[in-house]
Write a protein that holds these residues in place. Sequence first.
Motif, PDB file in Angstrom:
ATOM      1  N   MET A   1       0.820  -1.203   0.000  1.00 18.20           N
ATOM      2  CA  MET A   1       0.000   0.000   0.000  1.00 18.20           C
ATOM      3  C   MET A   1       0.860   1.261   0.000  1.00 18.20           C
ATOM      4  SD  MET A   1      -3.084  -1.153   2.578  1.00 18.20           S
ATOM      5  CE  MET A   1      -4.231   0.144   2.133  1.00 18.20           C
ATOM      6  N   SER A   2       1.926   1.254   0.778  1.00 17.77           N
ATOM      7  CA  SER A   2       2.765   2.451   0.856  1.00 17.77           C
ATOM      8  C   SER A   2       3.588   2.655  -0.412  1.00 17.77           C
ATOM      9  CB  SER A   2       3.692   2.378   2.070  1.00 17.77           C
ATOM     10  OG  SER A   2       4.540   1.252   2.003  1.00 17.77           O
ATOM     11  N   ALA A   3       4.057   1.555  -1.008  1.00 17.38           N
ATOM     12  CA  ALA A   3       4.876   1.644  -2.218  1.00 17.38           C
ATOM     13  C   ALA A   3       4.041   1.607  -3.490  1.00 17.38           C
ATOM     14  CB  ALA A   3       5.883   0.497  -2.245  1.00 17.38           C
ATOM     15  N   HIS A   4       2.743   1.303  -3.362  1.00 12.48           N
ATOM     16  CA  HIS A   4       1.856   1.104  -4.513  1.00 12.48           C
ATOM     17  C   HIS A   4       2.506   0.144  -5.513  1.00 12.48           C
ATOM     18  CE1 HIS A   4      -1.839   1.987  -6.537  1.00 12.48           C
ATOM     19  NE2 HIS A   4      -1.210   2.248  -7.661  1.00 12.48           N
ATOM     20  N   ALA A   5       3.079  -0.910  -4.976  1.00 12.35           N
ATOM     21  CA  ALA A   5       3.734  -1.924  -5.795  1.00 12.35           C
ATOM     22  C   ALA A   5       2.702  -2.816  -6.464  1.00 12.35           C
ATOM     23  CB  ALA A   5       4.670  -2.773  -4.936  1.00 12.35           C
ATOM     24  N   GLY A   6       3.096  -3.431  -7.577  1.00 14.00           N
ATOM     25  CA  GLY A   6       2.223  -4.400  -8.227  1.00 14.00           C
ATOM     26  C   GLY A   6       2.164  -5.695  -7.444  1.00 14.00           C
ATOM     27  N   VAL A   7       3.319  -6.077  -6.886  1.00 15.64           N
ATOM     28  CA  VAL A   7       3.408  -7.302  -6.098  1.00 15.64           C
ATOM     29  C   VAL A   7       4.516  -7.139  -5.062  1.00 15.64           C
ATOM     30  CG1 VAL A   7       4.989  -8.410  -7.758  1.00 15.64           C
ATOM     31  CG2 VAL A   7       3.670  -9.829  -6.190  1.00 15.64           C
ATOM     32  N   VAL A   8       4.311  -7.719  -3.908  1.00 15.78           N
ATOM     33  CA  VAL A   8       5.341  -7.808  -2.870  1.00 15.78           C
ATOM     34  C   VAL A   8       5.724  -9.273  -2.723  1.00 15.78           C
ATOM     35  CG1 VAL A   8       5.836  -7.561  -0.408  1.00 15.78           C
ATOM     36  CG2 VAL A   8       4.624  -5.751  -1.621  1.00 15.78           C
ATOM     37  N   ILE A   9       7.020  -9.557  -2.748  1.00 12.71           N
ATOM     38  CA  ILE A   9       7.526 -10.917  -2.609  1.00 12.71           C
ATOM     39  C   ILE A   9       8.172 -11.078  -1.249  1.00 12.71           C
ATOM     40  CG2 ILE A   9       9.146 -12.639  -3.493  1.00 12.71           C
ATOM     41  CD1 ILE A   9       8.930 -11.313  -6.230  1.00 12.71           C
ATOM     42  N   GLY A  10       7.779 -12.093  -0.507  1.00 10.04           N
ATOM     43  CA  GLY A  10       8.480 -12.462   0.717  1.00 10.04           C
ATOM     44  C   GLY A  10       9.742 -13.198   0.317  1.00 10.04           C
ATOM     45  N   SER A  11      10.887 -12.532   0.495  1.00  9.89           N
ATOM     46  CA  SER A  11      12.141 -13.022  -0.084  1.00  9.89           C
ATOM     47  C   SER A  11      13.047 -13.690   0.939  1.00  9.89           C
ATOM     48  CB  SER A  11      12.884 -11.849  -0.740  1.00  9.89           C
ATOM     49  OG  SER A  11      14.133 -12.257  -1.225  1.00  9.89           O
ATOM     50  N   ARG A  12      13.584 -14.833   0.530  1.00 11.86           N
ATOM     51  CA  ARG A  12      14.562 -15.538   1.361  1.00 11.86           C
ATOM     52  C   ARG A  12      15.955 -14.964   1.221  1.00 11.86           C
ATOM     53  NH1 ARG A  12      12.962 -21.009  -1.708  1.00 11.86           N
ATOM     54  NH2 ARG A  12      12.857 -19.429  -3.346  1.00 11.86           N
ATOM     55  N   TYR A  13      16.179 -14.161   0.177  1.00  6.03           N
ATOM     56  CA  TYR A  13      17.553 -13.836  -0.205  1.00  6.03           C
ATOM     57  C   TYR A  13      17.905 -12.356  -0.189  1.00  6.03           C
ATOM     58  CZ  TYR A  13      17.337 -18.694  -1.678  1.00  6.03           C
ATOM     59  OH  TYR A  13      17.163 -20.052  -1.697  1.00  6.03           O
ATOM     60  N   VAL A  14      16.985 -11.478   0.227  1.00  6.88           N
ATOM     61  CA  VAL A  14      17.390 -10.098   0.467  1.00  6.88           C
ATOM     62  C   VAL A  14      17.980 -10.022   1.869  1.00  6.88           C
ATOM     63  CG1 VAL A  14      15.686  -9.057  -1.083  1.00  6.88           C
ATOM     64  CG2 VAL A  14      15.089  -9.446   1.308  1.00  6.88           C
ATOM     65  N   ALA A  15      18.638  -8.900   2.166  1.00  4.72           N
ATOM     66  CA  ALA A  15      19.221  -8.721   3.494  1.00  4.72           C
ATOM     67  C   ALA A  15      18.134  -8.858   4.555  1.00  4.72           C
ATOM     68  CB  ALA A  15      19.881  -7.345   3.588  1.00  4.72           C
ATOM     69  N   GLY A  16      18.404  -9.677   5.543  1.00  5.40           N
ATOM     70  CA  GLY A  16      17.427  -9.938   6.591  1.00  5.40           C
ATOM     71  C   GLY A  16      16.615 -11.194   6.359  1.00  5.40           C
ATOM     72  N   GLY A  17      16.605 -11.721   5.141  1.00  6.71           N
ATOM     73  CA  GLY A  17      15.914 -12.959   4.841  1.00  6.71           C
ATOM     74  C   GLY A  17      16.773 -14.153   5.223  1.00  6.71           C
ATOM     75  N   SER A  18      16.137 -15.314   5.426  1.00  8.25           N
ATOM     76  CA  SER A  18      16.897 -16.497   5.844  1.00  8.25           C
ATOM     77  C   SER A  18      16.144 -17.769   5.500  1.00  8.25           C
ATOM     78  CB  SER A  18      17.183 -16.448   7.348  1.00  8.25           C
ATOM     79  OG  SER A  18      15.977 -16.364   8.093  1.00  8.25           O
ATOM     80  N   LEU A  19      16.882 -18.872   5.538  1.00  2.00           N
ATOM     81  CA  LEU A  19      16.350 -20.204   5.278  1.00  2.00           C
ATOM     82  C   LEU A  19      16.455 -21.063   6.524  1.00  2.00           C
ATOM     83  CD1 LEU A  19      17.937 -20.996   1.797  1.00  2.00           C
ATOM     84  CD2 LEU A  19      15.493 -21.005   2.273  1.00  2.00           C
ATOM     85  N   SER A  20      15.569 -22.033   6.624  1.00  8.98           N
ATOM     86  CA  SER A  20      15.627 -22.981   7.732  1.00  8.98           C
ATOM     87  C   SER A  20      16.989 -23.666   7.797  1.00  8.98           C
ATOM     88  CB  SER A  20      14.532 -24.043   7.559  1.00  8.98           C
ATOM     89  OG  SER A  20      14.733 -25.125   8.438  1.00  8.98           O
ATOM     90  N   ALA A  21      17.466 -23.886   8.999  1.00 11.09           N
ATOM     91  CA  ALA A  21      18.735 -24.597   9.183  1.00 11.09           C
ATOM     92  C   ALA A  21      18.632 -26.037   8.696  1.00 11.09           C
ATOM     93  CB  ALA A  21      19.129 -24.564  10.659  1.00 11.09           C
ATOM     94  N   ASP A  22      17.414 -26.537   8.514  1.00  9.66           N
ATOM     95  CA  ASP A  22      17.209 -27.909   8.034  1.00  9.66           C
ATOM     96  C   ASP A  22      17.450 -28.043   6.532  1.00  9.66           C
ATOM     97  OD1 ASP A  22      16.524 -28.839  10.566  1.00  9.66           O
ATOM     98  OD2 ASP A  22      14.416 -28.320  10.298  1.00  9.66           O
ATOM     99  N   TRP A  23      17.570 -26.911   5.855  1.00  4.81           N
ATOM    100  CA  TRP A  23      17.886 -26.967   4.431  1.00  4.81           C
ATOM    101  C   TRP A  23      19.351 -27.337   4.254  1.00  4.81           C
ATOM    102  CZ3 TRP A  23      15.989 -24.128  -0.322  1.00  4.81           C
ATOM    103  CH2 TRP A  23      14.592 -24.219  -0.415  1.00  4.81           C
TER     104      TRP A  23
END
Length: 276
Positions: free
Chosen positions: A135-157
């Motif tokens: 809403m604030s960025a009026h983006a077409g889509v927001v992606i929940g990213s594993r690979y931007v700064a602050g994103g992470s993957l389960s240690a089980d991977w």
Amino acid sequence: MNIARSYVNDTSPLPSPWRDAQVAVVVPTYNEAGNIAELTRSIHALDLPNLMLIIVDDDSPDGTGSIADDLAGRANEDRPGSMVVLHRKVKEGIGRAHIAGMKEALARGADYVVQMDGDLSHRPEYIPRMLGTIMSAHAGVVIGSRYVAGGSLSADWGRHRRLLSKFAGLYVNAILKLPLRDATGGFKMWRRDVLERIDLNAIRSDGYSFQVEMNHLCRQLGQSIVEIPIHFEERNAGSSKISFAVQLESMLTPFALRFGGRRRPAGQAEAVRSLR
């Protein structure tokens, strides 16, 4: 097209009227009997009074569809229309299930549509932040990213899965020129008008390559794509549904989109003109 990345980790509640937006969460399921109850509870616990959950079950042999019906009955007693279950008799792939759920969401008046997995790998508590961002960025889509700064993957991977996931993203970006950190991610929130312009009836992909095709079409529309960091969990119960056929489609789809003739999404010309 502008593709932005957000690293905000604010978990504060959204203020009104933002929190009052019409949001639909689409969750395809196949043999998720061990996860569906917890997922439903977590989604309905969000501080979003107009949120609707749409489960799209592909005739799960483990009874996921029946469990979802029971959960919907109870949820709709407390808040009518808060949960819908679609039963499909043919397993056509997660892409087709997402499309069925998105069409239902649009028909029921949703202004924002979330797509997420049914195995608890995507945390529902990220949804308010996705809503605030789109809403604030009026983006077409927001992606929940594993690979931007602050994103992470389960240690089980394991190392193999991490490398394969990274390679898939690099492969897609190289062919389709998508400057995304997580081009194959499946935790997203879409604006209604963008889904309407894309024309869901013309989507080619059946499997997980649906995520890539949708990003590509969003880019063709000239819409911004924003990535926010998430932690991606290992699935809670059940097993992965990624077959060889699905992997093959994922390998071929980027080439088909790039070299197999460009399909102009509905409303593309208008979107391009508005950017000038």
